[in-house]
Design a protein around this motif. Structure first.
Motif, PDB file in Angstrom:
ATOM      1  N   THR A  16      -4.763   4.946   9.452  1.00  0.00           N
ATOM      2  CA  THR A  16      -5.360   4.365  11.128  1.00  0.00           C
ATOM      3  C   THR A  16      -4.936   2.408  11.075  1.00  0.00           C
ATOM      4  O   THR A  16      -5.426   1.393  12.464  1.00  0.00           O
ATOM      5  CB  THR A  16      -7.247   3.979  10.908  1.00  0.00           C
ATOM      6  N   GLY A  17      -4.825   2.070   9.904  1.00  0.00           N
ATOM      7  CA  GLY A  17      -4.179   0.347   9.827  1.00  0.00           C
ATOM      8  C   GLY A  17      -5.843  -0.193   9.220  1.00  0.00           C
ATOM      9  O   GLY A  17      -5.721  -1.087   9.338  1.00  0.00           O
TER      10      GLY A  17
ATOM     11  N   ASP B 139       0.816  -1.264   0.188  1.00  0.00           N
ATOM     12  CA  ASP B 139       0.145   0.007   0.146  1.00  0.00           C
ATOM     13  C   ASP B 139       0.745   1.277  -0.256  1.00  0.00           C
ATOM     14  O   ASP B 139       1.884   1.108   0.292  1.00  0.00           O
ATOM     15  CB  ASP B 139      -0.780   0.152   1.313  1.00  0.00           C
ATOM     16  N   ASP B 140      -0.177   2.080  -0.624  1.00  0.00           N
ATOM     17  CA  ASP B 140       1.092   3.532   0.078  1.00  0.00           C
ATOM     18  C   ASP B 140       1.300   4.176   1.249  1.00  0.00           C
ATOM     19  O   ASP B 140       2.230   4.271   1.688  1.00  0.00           O
ATOM     20  CB  ASP B 140       0.867   4.715  -1.026  1.00  0.00           C
TER      21      ASP B 140
ATOM     22  N   SER C 271      -7.114  -0.403   6.424  1.00  0.00           N
ATOM     23  CA  SER C 271      -7.324  -1.172   5.474  1.00  0.00           C
ATOM     24  C   SER C 271      -6.624  -2.977   5.237  1.00  0.00           C
ATOM     25  O   SER C 271      -6.891  -3.538   4.713  1.00  0.00           O
ATOM     26  CB  SER C 271      -6.832  -0.386   3.950  1.00  0.00           C
TER      27      SER C 271
HETATM   28  C1  R5P Z   1      -6.836   4.730   0.480  1.00  0.00           C
HETATM   29  O1  R5P Z   1      -7.015   4.547  -1.055  1.00  0.00           O
HETATM   30  C2  R5P Z   1      -4.792   4.581   0.701  1.00  0.00           C
HETATM   31  O2  R5P Z   1      -4.076   3.940  -0.153  1.00  0.00           O
HETATM   32  C3  R5P Z   1      -4.916   3.575   2.399  1.00  0.00           C
HETATM   33  O3  R5P Z   1      -4.822   2.243   1.995  1.00  0.00           O
HETATM   34  C4  R5P Z   1      -5.520   4.131   3.071  1.00  0.00           C
HETATM   35  O4  R5P Z   1      -5.200   5.836   2.826  1.00  0.00           O
HETATM   36  C5  R5P Z   1      -4.431   3.321   4.278  1.00  0.00           C
HETATM   37  O5  R5P Z   1      -5.609   4.051   5.100  1.00  0.00           O
HETATM   38  P1  R5P Z   1      -6.226   2.972   6.709  1.00  0.00           P
HETATM   39  O6  R5P Z   1      -4.499   3.052   7.220  1.00  0.00           O
HETATM   40  O7  R5P Z   1      -6.637   4.031   7.690  1.00  0.00           O
HETATM   41  O8  R5P Z   1      -6.960   2.184   6.229  1.00  0.00           O
END
Ligand code: R5P
Length: 291
Positions: free
Chosen positions: A223-224, A218-219, A226
């Motif tokens: 919050t983790g 992932d980029d 995803s």
């Molecule tokens: C979403 O489109 C981004 O690529 C990341 O997957 C996302 O922003 C990660 O955020 P979080 O850790 O809160 O899920």
């Protein structure tokens, strides 16, 4: 007389020092005091080149504080240097690049004006969330990829029949590039995010990952959510170990602990955001993009 200077913000101190060494520049440090009301008082220490300065600072939390600091450093650099190359290794607000719901402000448009107004001649970002964000800049802008650096790290591990997994369709291109460089296959899961609550859910039905080591690419991790959702889903499908490779690990609200608890063996990120997981150095890649 100094030909090139690197003005290094507090949020990217280590990366800035490495970059200055690699591009053979004079290092200008920022001494930062935060007043009780939250204002930053910045004093630059070192000789600023008349020709070219590189200002470097990521805008991770406290995002707005780090943002005003880099804008201030650009403005000060521009008083002396005719060219101010601005490196924002992690670009905060990059996810706010379009109007998803009516009335939402596209903050990336605002940032583009602010950076130009402060005096930046060029913007360099590392794995910006989406290239749409850079379209609002009317000065030269460039996005560089940390994937080759991350791949170098993962190639050294001995993994069991590894597979690259993107936690969502938006990251498919990234996963494809990662997989190609690793010389292995990839898949992209389908994720749904509620635009109001921010909650994420996996929509994919079944994948064949039995007994395989997976690298979730992932980029960024905020919050983790995803990564945790993808991990829970993949564990149910009976995969072996799960590794996470990301450029920017924000790891908000105890995310590292929660991700590990969901079944991830190791999180590997880059030093665009300093922290426990940022074991991959991108200073070389940034240096190559500048010279
Ligand atoms: C979403 O489109 C981004 O690529 C990341 O997957 C996302 O922003 C990660 O955020 P979080 O850790 O809160 O899920």
């Amino acid at each position: 007389m100094t030909k090139l200077s690197v003005i290094c913000g507090k949020a990217s101190e280590d990366l800035g020092k490495k970059l200055a060494r690699k591009v053979k520049a004079n290092l200008v440090r920022a001494d930062v005091r935060i007043f009780p009301d939250g204002e930053s008082k910045i004093t630059l220490d070192g000789e600023i080149s008349k020709k070219k300065s590189i200002v470097i600072q990521s805008t991770y939390p406290p995002v707005d504080t780090n943002l005003i600091q880099i804008l201030s450093m650009i403005s000060k650099a521009k008083e002396t240097s005719s060219e101010v190359v601005t490196v924002i290794p992690y670009m905060g607000y990059a996810r706010q690049d379009r109007e998803f719901l009516p009335g939402e402000i596209v903050t990336m448009k605002v940032l583009a004006k602010l950076f130009k107004g402060a005096g930046a001649s060029e913007i360099i970002a590392v794995d910006i969330h989406s290239l749409i964000g850079l379209k609002y800049f009317t000065i030269k802008s460039k996005n560089i990829s940390a994937i080759p650096d991350l791949v170098k790290f993962f190639k050294k591990l001995s993994l069991k029949n590894p597979l690259i997994v993107s936690p969502d369709q938006g990251g498919k291109g990234r996963a494809k590039e990662f997989a190609k460089k690793m010389g292995i296959e990839y898949i992209a899961l389908e994720k749904n995010r509620d635009r109001k609550t921010g909650k994420v859910k996996i929509k994919t039905k079944k994948v064949d990952v039995v007994g395989r080591d997976l690298i979730l690419v992932d980029d960024m991790i905020s919050t983790g959510g995803s990564i945790i959702n993808a991990t829970k889903f993949l564990k149910k499908e009976k995969c072996n170990k799960i590794f996470v490779a990301c450029t920017h690990a924000l790891l908000m609200n105890n995310a590292e602990k929660k991700i590990k608890k969901s079944g991830v063996t190791k999180i590997v990120s880059t030093n665009t955001i300093p922290g426990k997981t940022s074991i991959v150095d991108v200073s070389d890649t940034i240096a190559k993009a500048i010279v």
